[in-house]
Design an enzyme around this catalytic site. Sequence first.
Site, PDB file in Angstrom:
ATOM      1  N   TRP A 317       0.833  -1.202   0.000  1.00 31.37           N
ATOM      2  CA  TRP A 317       0.000   0.000   0.000  1.00 31.37           C
ATOM      3  C   TRP A 317       0.867   1.250   0.000  1.00 31.37           C
ATOM      4  O   TRP A 317       0.532   2.260  -0.621  1.00 31.37           O
ATOM      5  CB  TRP A 317      -0.907  -0.008   1.239  1.00 31.37           C
ATOM      6  CG  TRP A 317      -1.772   1.215   1.359  1.00 31.37           C
ATOM      7  CD1 TRP A 317      -3.009   1.411   0.810  1.00 31.37           C
ATOM      8  CD2 TRP A 317      -1.466   2.434   2.070  1.00 31.37           C
ATOM      9  NE1 TRP A 317      -3.486   2.660   1.134  1.00 31.37           N
ATOM     10  CE2 TRP A 317      -2.558   3.313   1.910  1.00 31.37           C
ATOM     11  CE3 TRP A 317      -0.376   2.859   2.822  1.00 31.37           C
ATOM     12  CZ2 TRP A 317      -2.599   4.583   2.468  1.00 31.37           C
ATOM     13  CZ3 TRP A 317      -0.409   4.123   3.377  1.00 31.37           C
ATOM     14  CH2 TRP A 317      -1.509   4.972   3.200  1.00 31.37           C
ATOM     15  N   HIS A 318       2.014   1.176   0.697  1.00 32.19           N
ATOM     16  CA  HIS A 318       2.861   2.354   0.804  1.00 32.19           C
ATOM     17  C   HIS A 318       3.552   2.697  -0.507  1.00 32.19           C
ATOM     18  O   HIS A 318       3.899   3.857  -0.743  1.00 32.19           O
ATOM     19  CB  HIS A 318       3.912   2.162   1.903  1.00 32.19           C
ATOM     20  CG  HIS A 318       3.349   2.343   3.267  1.00 32.19           C
ATOM     21  ND1 HIS A 318       2.717   1.324   3.933  1.00 32.19           N
ATOM     22  CD2 HIS A 318       3.283   3.429   4.074  1.00 32.19           C
ATOM     23  CE1 HIS A 318       2.298   1.777   5.109  1.00 32.19           C
ATOM     24  NE2 HIS A 318       2.620   3.048   5.210  1.00 32.19           N
ATOM     25  N   GLY A 319       3.764   1.716  -1.350  1.00 33.86           N
ATOM     26  CA  GLY A 319       4.404   2.040  -2.618  1.00 33.86           C
ATOM     27  C   GLY A 319       4.743   0.795  -3.410  1.00 33.86           C
ATOM     28  O   GLY A 319       4.896  -0.291  -2.845  1.00 33.86           O
ATOM     29  N   PHE A 468       2.100   8.544  -1.203  1.00 34.13           N
ATOM     30  CA  PHE A 468       1.361   7.293  -1.129  1.00 34.13           C
ATOM     31  C   PHE A 468      -0.090   7.503  -1.542  1.00 34.13           C
ATOM     32  O   PHE A 468      -0.889   6.627  -1.482  1.00 34.13           O
ATOM     33  CB  PHE A 468       1.435   6.713   0.288  1.00 34.13           C
ATOM     34  CG  PHE A 468       2.856   6.579   0.783  1.00 34.13           C
ATOM     35  CD1 PHE A 468       3.836   6.083  -0.067  1.00 34.13           C
ATOM     36  CD2 PHE A 468       3.213   6.970   2.045  1.00 34.13           C
ATOM     37  CE1 PHE A 468       5.151   5.973   0.361  1.00 34.13           C
ATOM     38  CE2 PHE A 468       4.523   6.856   2.497  1.00 34.13           C
ATOM     39  CZ  PHE A 468       5.494   6.365   1.646  1.00 34.13           C
TER      40      PHE A 468
END
Lengths: 468, 358
Positions: A317-319, A468
């Site tokens: 999800w963060h990257g 993000f």
Amino acid sequence: MSFHSIEFFFLLSVTLFVLAAVTHTARPWILVIASYLFYAAGSLLWLAILVAMTLLNFGLAKLIERGSAKGNGGALIIGVVINAALLASYKYAGFLAETFNSIAGCKCLPIVSLELPLGISFYVFESISYIVDVHRKRMPAVRRLRDYALFISFFPHLVAGPIVRAADFVPQTETAKPFDPYASRRGLELIAVGFFKKLVIADNLAPFVDRVFLNHAAYGGGVLWIACIAFAIQIYCDFSGYTDIARGIAKLLGFELALNFDWPYFSRSIRDFWRRWHISLSSWLRDYLYIPLGGNRGGLTQFASAVTVTWFLGGLWHGASWTFILWGIYHGTLVTAAGWSRGSRIGSLWEHVPAPLQMLIVFLSVVAGWVLFRAKTIVDAMQIWGGMLGLGSMPFTEKFDRVSPLLIVGMLVAALMHSITYRLRRHQDNVCSIGVESVTLRVVAIAAIIVGCFLLAGTSQTFIYFQF
Amino acid sequence: MRSSKAIVLIEVICASALALVTIVAIESTLRSKPVLQWLDLHRPPYIPRSGLVDIRVHVEKQMLHLEALAREPERRVSFVGSSSVVNGIDEYDVKVALKAAPKLQPRNLGLTGMLSSELSPLRSLLVSDGTVAVVYLYNGFSFSDVRNPDAIDARGSAIDDLNHEPIAWWQIRRAARFGERLLSERLWIRRYRNLIISYVERILASDIEPLRSPFDYSVDRPPPPMSERTRVPRPPVSSENWVRRAYIESSERDTTLGYSALSSFCDDLKRNNVRLIISAAPEALFGRTNPYAVGIDFDAIDARIEKISKQCGAYYIGRDKVFEDDDANFVDEVHLSAKGREKYSKAIGAKVDEVLGR
């Protein structure tokens, strides 16, 4: 449009002025318009996507509500797939193509890199949680499009959270009272504290952290440790500062946003840390991934699988990068190990470790994890870890004299202030604001914060979580 | 409800007022003569490319030096220009040469990367009440329209920029930047922020002492290696580079901001009975082949300046090509060695003495 830009100050001032002038029923529309203007400042295409997804999810929720009454979950599946596909196409398409090409050893798939719409990761998660909650009958579908549009687009939380739940937010559209004196005072305090964290602490640490991570091979382990601890402070002050400002602005507008940080670096276990760090994301992952995957209801294997999958996706999800995925897995592993050790001998030994030592061990584990989060590649992260353990090519004290004493003093002062506010909070149940009841002390503290922001603000940096 | 709103409002006003009083108190302390003198005496040395002193600190320290000198009630000759002046003028050697006016104090007011368009905005610092003459030493890059990006915050003038490029009502971002710059220029705690931080860092490291030498380079620094002193032209850097652009504009155009600024400055000094002497700063001949200056017509620049000098009554001193051809006088393309500085300071001092003695 960032909170520390003049455009935002202008937009907020006009919005507050208009809110004061219009009737109660018109206020949500004013906020929707203000939020859309805020978002359109980034890109009109992004706004078009946001509006389209708002209409789609609003309509789907109605269908889901009708379908779930008949036990039909088709609309939910379509909704989750469309939301996830939107996020994946913008965020992960290039990464997946690149990974496939490197595994296949060819350039079979074209690598398309689309500009990531600001806040997409946040509002997609909010949309998914909404339609799932409607399906689970935790809340009815929102009746008015206006209320739903405001829930998704409300500008204080739109681009970097907190990830808001519809069940918490939508009822506030009816009851919100802007300019409530006490809420406004708390809001202004939060805004002041948030700006101090961001402008004075995070922005001053950023150049040093950037310099060391960019050229980590030239530094000894001592400097690498300082840089990693500095990054831990930077990311906390950057992100929690943003959240404080967002919550403060929401308070001015009459809304209450959920707490996102609760002194995470005072956690006594890694599970405790994730109950205190980016709370809105970790609770989302718990409610919509970990528990549906079985949670800890089965055996240890099921628990480990649920945690690993949850944290794999949490990292992703963060990257779209292997460093983020490994960072997620790293935390997943720590959480699993902590879960397994509960009730065992190691677990009972841990219970006897003095609290400050527990906090220190948890903090250092988190700092080690931040290396993965901040490093450009996994190889870089490994080299930094090696350097921190004294296994690098440079002597441990290499370039230690290049670390500004002011930086060390600044970090110590930040840690001391953090500890003081933590103690105050424990005594007064006063979360995330100045933490003093005395009017005189509060005035002095706010004045000190204003002077600090004015004199000590670092070179302006974008909020880390905007990416993000 | 109304009374609680009033209480909150009073709290906000009290906090803001207290913050304002604190800021004013710090600002006043910083501007007081003893503090300014101490800061000027202990300004940090310049250690190029080491990363210990960054260029912003360097520029701010030079500006603060000008602020300190502007308060000195002395009759002076000011030497103005870029880092060629910073490293090319030794006040002591010039003073020895000033025989006709021994009570005049020569002052090195050099500022790294200074362009002639900065003469007017910096006028109050360059020309004090006791200034008898200004010696402006220009470089081949001095007369362009471009700005030195490292110096905008410390030396720029928001008002001056606004006059050149007015802000339209819808340009909120530019207006905000203008407001921020205006505030930063008026308040030293903002204008010299990086410098002040460097003092705090040095105090914390117990590494603060009076500045030993006002020059950027050590006295024993040798000329550059032969490979860098070639007379063979080298490929130019991109014209996107601000220094290269500054050279090109100064050489190819005679209607730049830089040339008109020099004319205005010259007229201004004439009106105020301050003598202006203009000369080319010494630039090594080997420097004309380097990637920044290659292909630049220095003769055209000199001819333009000579013409401007005649028009406004300034005294023009030509370029000393013999001096510029001796590599031993330089540590790099535009900076003099200790030996070169001594020779040049004595020579320019004698020339100034001659002009002022007439």
